[in-house]
Scaffold this motif. Structure first.
Motif, mmCIF file in Angstrom:
data_model
loop_
_atom_site.group_PDB
_atom_site.id
_atom_site.type_symbol
_atom_site.label_atom_id
_atom_site.label_comp_id
_atom_site.label_asym_id
_atom_site.label_seq_id
_atom_site.Cartn_x
_atom_site.Cartn_y
_atom_site.Cartn_z
ATOM 1 N N LEU A 312 0.711 -1.541 -0.364
ATOM 2 C CA LEU A 312 -0.408 0.160 -0.070
ATOM 3 C C LEU A 312 1.488 1.440 0.228
ATOM 4 O O LEU A 312 0.717 2.602 -0.534
ATOM 5 C CB LEU A 312 -0.706 -0.564 1.434
ATOM 6 C CG LEU A 312 -1.961 -0.843 0.939
ATOM 7 C CD1 LEU A 312 -2.901 -1.018 2.849
ATOM 8 C CD2 LEU A 312 -2.815 -0.660 -0.507
ATOM 9 N N LEU A 315 2.562 1.855 -3.294
ATOM 10 C CA LEU A 315 1.342 2.099 -4.465
ATOM 11 C C LEU A 315 1.057 3.934 -4.141
ATOM 12 O O LEU A 315 0.784 4.190 -5.066
ATOM 13 C CB LEU A 315 0.080 1.728 -4.331
ATOM 14 C CG LEU A 315 0.329 0.024 -4.448
ATOM 15 C CD1 LEU A 315 -1.580 -0.632 -5.006
ATOM 16 C CD2 LEU A 315 0.049 -0.052 -6.441
ATOM 17 N N TYR A 316 0.444 4.260 -2.776
ATOM 18 C CA TYR A 316 0.048 4.985 -2.789
ATOM 19 C C TYR A 316 1.307 6.758 -1.908
ATOM 20 O O TYR A 316 0.316 7.552 -2.408
ATOM 21 C CB TYR A 316 -0.777 5.223 -1.669
ATOM 22 C CG TYR A 316 -2.194 4.696 -2.374
ATOM 23 C CD1 TYR A 316 -2.457 3.211 -1.940
ATOM 24 C CD2 TYR A 316 -2.833 5.130 -3.316
ATOM 25 C CE1 TYR A 316 -3.242 2.534 -2.554
ATOM 26 C CE2 TYR A 316 -3.523 3.995 -3.902
ATOM 27 C CZ TYR A 316 -3.456 2.944 -3.237
ATOM 28 O OH TYR A 316 -5.274 2.171 -3.634
ATOM 29 N N ARG A 317 2.581 6.123 -1.829
ATOM 30 C CA ARG A 317 3.644 7.278 -1.168
ATOM 31 C C ARG A 317 5.005 6.017 -2.197
ATOM 32 O O ARG A 317 5.855 6.286 -1.058
ATOM 33 C CB ARG A 317 3.517 7.317 -0.047
ATOM 34 C CG ARG A 317 3.931 8.216 0.779
ATOM 35 C CD ARG A 317 3.521 9.538 0.323
ATOM 36 N NE ARG A 317 4.580 11.035 0.909
ATOM 37 C CZ ARG A 317 4.481 11.840 0.439
ATOM 38 N NH1 ARG A 317 4.254 11.898 -0.445
ATOM 39 N NH2 ARG A 317 5.510 12.784 1.128
ATOM 40 N N LYS C 85 2.562 5.220 -12.393
ATOM 41 C CA LYS C 85 3.678 6.312 -11.541
ATOM 42 C C LYS C 85 4.248 6.180 -12.075
ATOM 43 O O LYS C 85 4.970 6.846 -11.418
ATOM 44 C CB LYS C 85 2.809 5.512 -10.848
ATOM 45 C CG LYS C 85 1.455 6.145 -9.894
ATOM 46 C CD LYS C 85 1.740 5.367 -8.755
ATOM 47 C CE LYS C 85 1.873 6.026 -7.630
ATOM 48 N NZ LYS C 85 0.797 6.411 -6.826
ATOM 49 N N LYS D 9 -0.102 16.506 3.683
ATOM 50 C CA LYS D 9 0.119 15.067 3.843
ATOM 51 C C LYS D 9 1.141 14.522 4.291
ATOM 52 O O LYS D 9 0.922 13.719 5.294
ATOM 53 C CB LYS D 9 0.798 14.871 1.868
ATOM 54 C CG LYS D 9 -0.318 13.519 1.272
ATOM 55 C CD LYS D 9 0.434 13.308 0.246
ATOM 56 C CE LYS D 9 -0.314 13.689 -1.399
ATOM 57 N NZ LYS D 9 0.664 13.558 -2.142
#
Lengths: 328, 248, 288, 409
Positions: A312, A315-317, C85, D9
């Protein structure tokens, strides 16, 4: 009104790197004080010591992988070389300082030899060769039974003692390892911020135009690998004398994955990232122990949770928390 | 006095003969232009001089050193600096870093640079950097990152780096390609100013009238060989040049 | 002679893993480390269906289907979003480690760690064959793996699909411009890779007892084979795997046996240094 | 705006980190509170209620003993760890039931931790168990690596380390709080060697797995056999991840040994060795000696027909055909043979000693352990600990013929 105020306090926190290091240093000192006073029991001291050891490993790998852009997967094997050298030297009666010196030099030399052999390779292939080198060292650890007693590992490794002062309890080791960690951070922080550090980043960004500025690229890479090898040796020696028992399988895949995860989560090319990454992953590992999982499926479920969290984050950071660059 | 002498240089990639025995004499304190159709070996010549690629045969002598077989970084230490057609800068480093790295070479000495940082002895040479940037006409704050520069600004910074690097010869690879006329005129003035300051410059360029204004000597190349050389005016109406350039 | 035969048997299993690895490496430009666990996954699936249905055919079909689904899911859920990405090969490598953990521990949870063994052939003595001892499962391994290798070779060279796959492998962006939808082909490379891994898995399940952690071993062997042969071309990695088989078995004959693993890795190390494109691989700018 | 949202963030992430650290600290501190209150009450009741059946009723509250168990639940060692975990849970249930039956108000609570067969992980697990969960007895270190990793820590904090499985000789002198009820490997070698010599074997080949248990046996044979005139003609070591040992077997066969000693550690490796030895057509009169195979019964019915005529030692004091032990092994699907018995009985042995000393005074526990005289287990006959915490145990040798075991000596 409130938000503006909040912003500029935090703005200073974010912008000035010094603030990050200051806060981290303060928290560290508080924790050590609590441990020494016995308020927090030895488990915390142990976790902090392990964090210190892996912290030295991760910032030295970050120096090579994040700043200089060399995809070096052999760091964990160098860590092993440091551990075995230091343990074997001390067990054969050499003084701690001498064995620490050799335990740092040997991985440094190995790193330079590895770099010399792979100087012409592009990043993907460098990754493959260094990965092969790790496996080669692992199979030497496990097969050269006459030296390393193979799978039996080395046990009863004496504790660290120099000038007739032995570091006996975990708390004492905590203080010693924290000093070592802080010294390493200072050194590596200064390297990365010095003009030599700037050169390292230039090597990562564009080697060709750096060559045209009259810089000897290969010599710079050798120096970077040598320095990171030294610190890997230092961490290895600390690990060997702290746990007093080393075996080949703590220098292979599982720890390699741990190190890479720390760097990716923390963020490449930033010392804060490497340090923060170690702390956050270690706490993640330890807090998995608190999850109430029925005992029979305990082991595999923890690993699955760890793997899911890892994916995760990727994927997101992908740049990591403090990361500034994305490795091409 | 010839600064750089290239004699019978040959270089081929597989079957393609990029350089096929070409000879040049670059005079000190002059602007020498190098023109020719695409693929006639101009950039390869630069790469060979800079040792990014090694030649098969032929010699290159610079200030009576034979630099045919030495490592790239030694070439630039002898004093040859160069710009690129499409400049690749250090994306995550600031303009100040770029110029400082070009100016000083002592940052390679690890211990020296480490202790300078440790004890904060770093002398501030922003003044000199700004001077060079003004020379090149690049007004950007010193801490802007390489990635935040436009194509034109990257070209100017590349030029500034070449100037900042201690050198005796500057090699410019299509300095005005894809540059708007206003900036093109500025670069022309810069080159003339540099010549007055005693620099020796080699320029690769397609824009004929740019060459005509500034070049003291022109070499025309075709498929890796010298076609013709001489003053810009002589070259302009030379039959062979027109045929090679426009005839096809 | 027996040595030669042993190497061929070992080489054929490594070859199946190596092709999968090199196919995925070519099209997606990263070390797909979880490929080993695809082998283990299919071995356990084969065992599971064999013990249910007691017929090898059903077990094989089920394994092929499930492993291609696994391959497709791996690509769709994890690798493709990452590739979209533009994440670097290190991040993809760590993601593959993550998947390796997931699959290994999932199998451990579901199957437990007991002994799994398809006793399809029962005890049989080695048959004499030119002075070498061969058992039936070994023969099947060699034959079926040769069959697969030929099939793959034909697929890659002769069919349009193979041509597109190689185009994507060679230059992803260019292929996109020319209208080849690279996402489909990257997924396809995973599916083919996983199916090959499942063939290897079934063969291993037939012949040997199963354990969860053998995935990494086969991964490393296949990886070595692919690198030695030349990771950029499928036939090269086949030959590379057989060379690994030969080197290991002959090496063990002369050197003390515990260095067996080290031998294959010394070989890998030397090849990566002096012939990074492998013996037959085409030069893919591994050098600067 | 862009700068701001990157910053937000990062702010959220730092908040998450603080939350996680808070959970981590709070998670631990409440264990500590509950622990300290237990130990004084526990001590009081034991002083007077010294294992008389009903106790003087001073405290009718139930006393809960806590022990920690460390075994490999993931990775390579899972083949041991998971069955052992099931046996331990079963044993704890049976012990608690027995205590309830006898009217004793005692209960045993067990915490499991994953040692991953790795010294470093086992050490962290032990630190967590001892310091966070307040456990003073650790039942485990199933891999020798785990036990050796924990030993320095438990010695310093005099925590009792009782391992039913790890066999490496290094453990013998790794501390006086370390006990194990698995006989050290030297005993096994000592029993097998006279038997091998009695079979008139002159030349012998050894095929061993590169793990601590097998390598110790190999070292024993290598040292003692030549002294008795038995020549070692081949000595092959196999990495535990290897699946194809035919070339090594071929090398051994070409040395024409009279007998082969095969030393696998796990059942999968036993299968690999047995199958490929069988397929290599050794001539009929070659004798095969194996080591004490972990989970011999499972191996026999799995690879029985490959292991015709194997002579395998077994720990002597396994109670013969006791339907209770076979029920336990069946329920827990424990395929580790003697190990299941030693793990199961280990819990009961701990139970008896706990009744005497309680779970906080480890010196008393150590005294009781030393004082044990052939303690009768449910599945194992007699256990007595020698001075450095090992169990003296002799082996009985049986031959596998047509899939069943026949006692030979």
């Amino acid at each position: 009104m409130g938000t503006i105020q909040k912003n500029n306090i935090i703005e200073t926190l974010k912008d000035s790197q010094k603030a990050f290091w200051l806060i981290l240093f303060v928290i560290d000192i508080i924790f050590i004080f609590l441990c020494l006073q016995g308020i927090l029991n030895e488990y915390f001291a142990h976790v902090l010591v392990v964090i210190n050891i892996y912290l030295i490993l991760s910032i030295s790998l970050n120096l090579v992988m994040g700043f200089t852009g060399l995809l070096n997967l052999s760091h964990i094997a160098l860590f092993g070389v440091g551990a075995y050298t230091s343990a074997l030297m001390i067990m054969n009666g050499y003084s701690y300082l001498l064995s620490l010196l050799l335990a740092m030099l040997l991985p440094g030399v190995f790193a330079v030899l590895l770099m010399f052999a792979t100087r012409k390779l592009k990043s993907d292939y460098l990754m493959l060769v260094t990965f092969g080198f790790s496996f080669l060292l692992y199979s030497i650890f496990i097969s050269w039974t006459s030296l390393t007693r193979g799978p039996l590992g080395l046990n009863n490794i004496p504790k660290i003692s120099f000038f007739d002062f032995t570091i006996y309890s975990t708390n004492q080791f905590l203080v010693f390892s924290t000093i070592m960690a802080i010294v390493s951070i200072i050194i590596i922080y200064n390297i990365t911020k010095s003009s030599f550090g700037r050169l390292l980043q230039a090597v990562r960004d564009d080697e060709i135009s750096l060559k045209l500025l009259g810089k000897n690229i290969e010599l710079i890479k050798f120096k970077a690998m040598f320095i990171s090898g030294l610190f890997a040796g230092l961490a290895g020696s600390l690990f060997a004398h702290y746990s007093q028992y080393i075996e080949p399988n703590s220098f292979w895949i599982v720890d390699l994955i741990f190190l890479l995860t720390v760097l990716i989560v923390g963020g490449l090319a930033s010392n804060r990232g490497a340090v923060f990454g170690v702390i956050i992953i270690m706490i993640l590992n330890e807090s998995l122990r608190l999850l109430p999982i029925p005992s029979e499926i305990l082991g595999p479920t923890r690993q699955i949770i760890y793997a899911l969290i890892l994916i995760l984050i990727l994927l997101y950071r992908p740049k990591g928390i403090f990361g500034r660059i994305d490795l091409k | 006095m010839t600064l750089l002498k290239i004699h019978n240089l040959k270089k081929s990639f597989g079957g393609v003969k990029a350089l096929n025995g070409c000879n040049f004499n670059i005079e000190k304190n002059k602007i020498t232009a190098l023109i020719g159709p695409n693929g006639c070996g101009k950039s390869t010549l630069f790469n060979v001089i800079n040792k990014l690629e090694y030649q098969e045969s032929g010699t290159i002598t610079f200030l009576n050193y034979n630099i045919s077989k030495i490592r790239p970084y030694l070439v630039s230490e002898l004093g040859i600096s160069r710009t690129f057609q499409y400049p690749t800068l250090f994306e995550n480093l600031t303009i100040r870093d770029h110029i400082e790295m070009a100016m000083f070479n002592d940052d390679q000495k690890f211990f020296k640079s480490f202790f300078i940082k440790l004890f904060g002895l770093k002398k501030n040479n922003d003044k000199k950097i700004i001077e060079i940037l003004n020379l090149v006409g690049l007004e950007k704050p010193l801490n802007t990152l390489g990635s935040d520069l436009s194509y034109g600004q990257r070209k100017l910074l590349d030029l500034a780096i070449a100037i900042a690097h201690p050198h005796k010869l500057i090699m410019l690879d299509e300095p005005v390609a894809g540059i708007n006329p206003k900036l093109r005129q500025k670069i022309k003035e810069i080159l003339i100013k540099l010549k007055e300051m005693g620099e020796t410059i080699i320029v690769i360029e397609h824009d004929m009238n740019f060459i005509m204004d500034i070049a003291d000597h022109v070499y025309v190349m075709e498929s890796g060989q010298n076609l013709v050389e001489g003053k810009p005016k002589e070259i302009q109406n030379n039959k062979k040049v027109l045929e090679a350039y426009l005839g096809e | 002679m027996q040595l030669l035969f042993n190497s061929v048997v070992a080489g054929s299993i490594y070859a199946l893993v190596a092709i999968g690895f090199s196919l995925i490496f070519q099209t997606n430009r990263f070390m797909h480390f979880a490929h080993g666990s695809a082998v283990v996954f299919s071995a356990y699936i084969a065992f599971h269906f064999f013990s249910l249905s007691n017929s090898l055919l059903i077990a094989i079909i089920a394994t092929l289907i499930l492993s291609s689904i696994l391959g497709y899911l791996m690509h769709l859920l994890i690798y493709y979003p990452l590739q979209k990405k533009k994440s670097s090969s290190v991040i993809l490598l760590i993601a593959s480690f993550g998947i390796l953990f997931l699959i290994d521990n999932g199998l451990l949870l579901y199957f437990g760690s007991g002994i799994k063994n398809i006793n399809y052939f029962g005890p049989l003595r080695g048959m004499e064959f030119f002075g070498a001892l061969i058992t039936k499962p070994q023969l099947i391994i060699v034959l079926s793996s040769l069959l697969c290798l030929i099939f793959i070779y034909l697929l890659m060279t002769k069919t349009k699909l193979g041509r597109n796959l190689r185009a994507v492998a060679d230059n992803n962006d260019l292929a996109n411009i020319m209208g080849i939808e690279s996402k489909k082909y990257m997924a396809l490379s995973f599916i083919i890779g996983s199916v090959l891994a499942s063939v290897a898995g079934v063969l291993i399940a037939l012949e040997q007892t199963l354990s969860i952690n053998m995935g990494t071993t086969y991964m490393i062997k296949g990886f070595t084979g692919a690198i030695i042969g030349g990771v950029n071309s499928v036939p090269a990695s086949i030959l590379g795997s057989y060379i690994v088989g030969l080197a290991e078995n002959f090496g063990v004959w002369f050197l003390p046996s515990q260095f067996k693993e080290a031998i294959s890795f010394i070989l890998l190390f030397l090849f990566l240094l002096y012939k990074p494109n492998g013996l037959f691989g085409i030069d893919k700018s591994s050098r600067k | 705006m862009k700068k701001n949202n990157i910053f937000n963030k990062r702010l959220i992430l730092i908040m998450a980190f603080v939350l996680l650290a808070g959970l981590f600290i709070s998670g631990c501190s409440n264990n500590q509170a509950e622990l300290s209150e237990l130990s004084d009450a526990d001590r009081a009741s034991l002083v007077d209620g010294d294992n008389s059946d009903k106790g003087q009723g001073a405290l009718n509250r139930e006393i809960i003993f806590q022990i920690g168990a460390i075994q490999p639940l993931t990775g390579d060692g899972a083949a041991y760890g998971l069955p052992v975990q099931r046996v331990i849970d079963q044993a704890v249930l049976d012990l608690n039931a027995k205590w309830k039956e006898d009217g004793k108000k005692l209960q045993l609570k067990i915490y499991h931790e994953d040692g991953k067969c790795n010294g470093k992980e086992a050490r962290t697990a032990a630190e967590n168990l001892v310091n966070q969960k307040g456990v003073n007895i650790i039942y485990g270190g199933m891999c020798s690596g785990e036990t050796l990793g924990i030993a320095p820590f438990t010695e310093e904090n005099n925590v009792l380390l009782f391992s039913p499985l790890s066999s490496s000789p290094d453990i013998t002198n790794s501390g006086d709080y370390v006990f194990r009820n698995y006989p050290s490997d030297t005993a096994q070698v000592a029993t097998m060697i006279p038997f091998i010599v009695s079979k008139g074997v002159k030349t012998i080949a050894i095929l061993s797995e590169n793990t601590d248990y097998a390598q110790v046996l190999r070292a024993g044979y290598l040292k003692q056999l030549p002294e008795l005139g038995v020549k070692i003609v081949a000595d092959e070591i196999i990495l535990s991840s290897a699946k194809d040992v035919r070339t090594e077997i071929l090398k051994m066969k070409s040395a024409e040994p009279d007998a082969v000693i095969l030393l696998p550690q796990t059942i999968p490796m036993t299968g690999v060795f047995a199958k490929q030895l069988y397929e290599s057509n050794f001539d009929a009169d070659t004798l095969f000696f194996s080591n004490e195979i972990v989970g011999l019964d499972q191996a026999v019915n799995e690879f029985g027909d490959f292991m015709k005529g194997y002579f395998t030692p077994e720990v002597a004091f396994l109670k013969e055909n006791n339907e209770f032990s076979s029920k336990v092994i069946a329920d827990t699907e424990c395929d580790l043979g003697y190990y299941c018995a030693s793990t199961y009985d280990g819990i009961f042995l701990l139970g008896d000693v706990l009744e005497l000393c309680g779970d906080s005074d480890t010196d008393c526990l150590k005294k009781e352990f030393d004082a044990l005289e052939n303690w009768q287990g449910i599945m194992t006959t007699s256990t007595t600990f020698d001075e450095n915490g090992d169990v003296a145990g002799d082996f009985v040798i049986s031959q596998i013929i047509a899939g069943t075991k026949l006692r030979v000596n």
